[in-house]
Motif scaffolding. Structure first.
Motif, PDB file in Angstrom:
ATOM      1  N   ASP A 112     -66.363  11.428 -30.353  1.00 46.59           N
ATOM      2  CA  ASP A 112     -67.317  10.322 -30.352  1.00 46.59           C
ATOM      3  C   ASP A 112     -68.733  10.880 -30.475  1.00 46.59           C
ATOM      4  O   ASP A 112     -68.988  12.031 -30.113  1.00 46.59           O
ATOM      5  CB  ASP A 112     -67.153   9.526 -29.046  1.00 46.59           C
ATOM      6  CG  ASP A 112     -68.080   8.335 -28.949  1.00 46.59           C
ATOM      7  OD1 ASP A 112     -68.302   7.652 -29.976  1.00 46.59           O
ATOM      8  OD2 ASP A 112     -68.597   8.089 -27.845  1.00 46.59           O
ATOM      9  N   MET A 113     -69.656  10.064 -30.962  1.00 48.01           N
ATOM     10  CA  MET A 113     -71.052  10.510 -31.079  1.00 48.01           C
ATOM     11  C   MET A 113     -71.881  10.149 -29.853  1.00 48.01           C
ATOM     12  O   MET A 113     -72.411  11.017 -29.175  1.00 48.01           O
ATOM     13  CB  MET A 113     -71.710   9.887 -32.323  1.00 48.01           C
ATOM     14  CG  MET A 113     -71.478  10.671 -33.588  1.00 48.01           C
ATOM     15  SD  MET A 113     -72.406  10.036 -34.998  1.00 48.01           S
ATOM     16  CE  MET A 113     -74.067  10.607 -34.626  1.00 48.01           C
TER      17      MET A 113
ATOM     18  N   CYS B  92     -65.879   3.639 -37.292  1.00 49.01           N
ATOM     19  CA  CYS B  92     -64.841   2.618 -37.136  1.00 49.01           C
ATOM     20  C   CYS B  92     -64.928   2.019 -35.734  1.00 49.01           C
ATOM     21  O   CYS B  92     -65.038   2.750 -34.752  1.00 49.01           O
ATOM     22  CB  CYS B  92     -63.477   3.269 -37.356  1.00 49.01           C
ATOM     23  SG  CYS B  92     -62.081   2.140 -37.223  1.00 49.01           S
ATOM     24  N   ARG B  93     -64.865   0.707 -35.616  1.00 42.70           N
ATOM     25  CA  ARG B  93     -64.954   0.047 -34.317  1.00 42.70           C
ATOM     26  C   ARG B  93     -63.659   0.122 -33.507  1.00 42.70           C
ATOM     27  O   ARG B  93     -63.680  -0.020 -32.300  1.00 42.70           O
ATOM     28  CB  ARG B  93     -65.359  -1.416 -34.501  1.00 42.70           C
ATOM     29  CG  ARG B  93     -66.801  -1.559 -34.940  1.00 42.70           C
ATOM     30  CD  ARG B  93     -67.278  -2.987 -34.950  1.00 42.70           C
ATOM     31  NE  ARG B  93     -67.204  -3.666 -33.678  1.00 42.70           N
ATOM     32  CZ  ARG B  93     -68.083  -3.532 -32.677  1.00 42.70           C
ATOM     33  NH1 ARG B  93     -69.099  -2.724 -32.795  1.00 42.70           N
ATOM     34  NH2 ARG B  93     -67.940  -4.219 -31.562  1.00 42.70           N
ATOM     35  N   ASN B  94     -62.521   0.311 -34.169  1.00 41.96           N
ATOM     36  CA  ASN B  94     -61.229   0.351 -33.481  1.00 41.96           C
ATOM     37  C   ASN B  94     -60.673   1.771 -33.553  1.00 41.96           C
ATOM     38  O   ASN B  94     -60.092   2.178 -34.554  1.00 41.96           O
ATOM     39  CB  ASN B  94     -60.269  -0.646 -34.117  1.00 41.96           C
ATOM     40  CG  ASN B  94     -58.936  -0.717 -33.405  1.00 41.96           C
ATOM     41  OD1 ASN B  94     -58.560   0.177 -32.662  1.00 41.96           O
ATOM     42  ND2 ASN B  94     -58.209  -1.787 -33.653  1.00 41.96           N
ATOM     43  N   LYS B  95     -60.832   2.525 -32.476  1.00 44.00           N
ATOM     44  CA  LYS B  95     -60.453   3.937 -32.479  1.00 44.00           C
ATOM     45  C   LYS B  95     -58.948   4.159 -32.388  1.00 44.00           C
ATOM     46  O   LYS B  95     -58.476   5.269 -32.616  1.00 44.00           O
ATOM     47  CB  LYS B  95     -61.197   4.669 -31.363  1.00 44.00           C
ATOM     48  CG  LYS B  95     -62.703   4.680 -31.638  1.00 44.00           C
ATOM     49  CD  LYS B  95     -63.491   5.424 -30.622  1.00 44.00           C
ATOM     50  CE  LYS B  95     -64.974   5.385 -30.988  1.00 44.00           C
ATOM     51  NZ  LYS B  95     -65.779   6.205 -30.073  1.00 44.00           N
ATOM     52  N   SER B  96     -58.184   3.122 -32.124  1.00 45.53           N
ATOM     53  CA  SER B  96     -56.730   3.268 -32.068  1.00 45.53           C
ATOM     54  C   SER B  96     -56.104   3.273 -33.464  1.00 45.53           C
ATOM     55  O   SER B  96     -54.915   3.578 -33.598  1.00 45.53           O
ATOM     56  CB  SER B  96     -56.109   2.148 -31.230  1.00 45.53           C
ATOM     57  OG  SER B  96     -56.179   0.916 -31.916  1.00 45.53           O
TER      58      SER B  96
ATOM     59  N   THR C 175     -62.343   2.468 -22.659  1.00 39.67           N
ATOM     60  CA  THR C 175     -62.051   1.157 -23.240  1.00 39.67           C
ATOM     61  C   THR C 175     -63.277   0.688 -24.011  1.00 39.67           C
ATOM     62  O   THR C 175     -64.341   1.275 -23.921  1.00 39.67           O
ATOM     63  CB  THR C 175     -61.715   0.105 -22.162  1.00 39.67           C
ATOM     64  OG1 THR C 175     -62.856  -0.071 -21.316  1.00 39.67           O
ATOM     65  CG2 THR C 175     -60.503   0.476 -21.332  1.00 39.67           C
ATOM     66  N   GLY C 176     -63.119  -0.402 -24.725  1.00 36.97           N
ATOM     67  CA  GLY C 176     -64.234  -1.008 -25.442  1.00 36.97           C
ATOM     68  C   GLY C 176     -64.105  -0.901 -26.944  1.00 36.97           C
ATOM     69  O   GLY C 176     -64.528  -1.773 -27.681  1.00 36.97           O
ATOM     70  N   ARG C 177     -63.510   0.171 -27.414  1.00 37.24           N
ATOM     71  CA  ARG C 177     -63.267   0.384 -28.846  1.00 37.24           C
ATOM     72  C   ARG C 177     -61.810   0.774 -29.066  1.00 37.24           C
ATOM     73  O   ARG C 177     -61.487   1.543 -29.939  1.00 37.24           O
ATOM     74  CB  ARG C 177     -64.196   1.462 -29.416  1.00 37.24           C
ATOM     75  CG  ARG C 177     -65.671   1.170 -29.284  1.00 37.24           C
ATOM     76  CD  ARG C 177     -66.114   0.095 -30.268  1.00 37.24           C
ATOM     77  NE  ARG C 177     -67.518  -0.230 -30.082  1.00 37.24           N
ATOM     78  CZ  ARG C 177     -67.960  -1.319 -29.457  1.00 37.24           C
ATOM     79  NH1 ARG C 177     -67.101  -2.187 -28.950  1.00 37.24           N
ATOM     80  NH2 ARG C 177     -69.241  -1.566 -29.348  1.00 37.24           N
ATOM     81  N   ARG C 178     -60.951   0.244 -28.193  1.00 36.14           N
ATOM     82  CA  ARG C 178     -59.497   0.466 -28.235  1.00 36.14           C
ATOM     83  C   ARG C 178     -59.103   1.924 -27.980  1.00 36.14           C
ATOM     84  O   ARG C 178     -58.032   2.381 -28.394  1.00 36.14           O
ATOM     85  CB  ARG C 178     -58.902  -0.047 -29.548  1.00 36.14           C
ATOM     86  CG  ARG C 178     -59.145  -1.514 -29.839  1.00 36.14           C
ATOM     87  CD  ARG C 178     -58.273  -2.465 -29.082  1.00 36.14           C
ATOM     88  NE  ARG C 178     -56.871  -2.237 -29.437  1.00 36.14           N
ATOM     89  CZ  ARG C 178     -55.870  -2.360 -28.581  1.00 36.14           C
ATOM     90  NH1 ARG C 178     -56.070  -2.740 -27.352  1.00 36.14           N
ATOM     91  NH2 ARG C 178     -54.636  -2.125 -28.959  1.00 36.14           N
TER      92      ARG C 178
END
Length: 146
Positions: A6-7, A98-102, A115-118
């Motif tokens: 993550d940044m 990407c907003r959904n890291k899963s 949590t928050g971005r999967r």
């Protein structure tokens, strides 16, 4: 092994800059919406060296996985510029916004949020950056042995 990093608050000091901007101008509800916010973020201590070590490793294949700020449509470009300025073109080519890291497949996700971005649905192992177990880059590097 694929490692996603993550940044905001992992590679760069988002919260510190956010709080400083609010202190300077409390009327701004979303400091991250200001032009140049993301390009001006300072790197976290040890982050640049950790990414370099991961890149040099024969064991790991690192990528940056960051969510965009919907409050600043320029953040896509600004994050790309930050990566180029601090980590070089090799990591620019490994930048994923990407907003959904899963959605991504990998072995590790290094993120300051669980949590928050999967992040909780990521199929690999989540290393909670800033937690008691992984408080800083030294702890992460020790765990990954890089």
């Amino acid at each position: 092994m694929i490692v996603y990093i993550d940044m905001d608050d992992v590679l760069c000091n988002f919260t510190e800059a956010f709080n400083q901007a609010l202190a300077l101008n409390p009327a701004i509800s979303f400091p991250q919406s200001q032009y140049g916010f993301f390009t001006a973020l300072a790197p976290k201590e040890g982050a640049i060296e950790a990414v370099s070590a991961l890149l040099a490793s024969d064991r790991y294949d690192p990528y940056i996985l960051t969510a965009p700020s919907v409050k600043n449509p320029l953040c896509y470009t600004e994050k790309r510029v930050w990566v180029g300025d601090h980590l070089g073109m090799e990591m620019v080519e490994r930048l994923i916004i990407c907003r959904n890291k899963s959605l991504l497949k990998g072995d590790y996700l290094i993120d300051d949020n669980i949590t928050g971005r999967r992040q909780e649905a990521f199929e690999g192992q989540l290393l909670h950056f800033g937690s008691t177990e992984y408080p800083d880059w030294r702890a992460v590097r020790d765990y990954l042995n890089v």
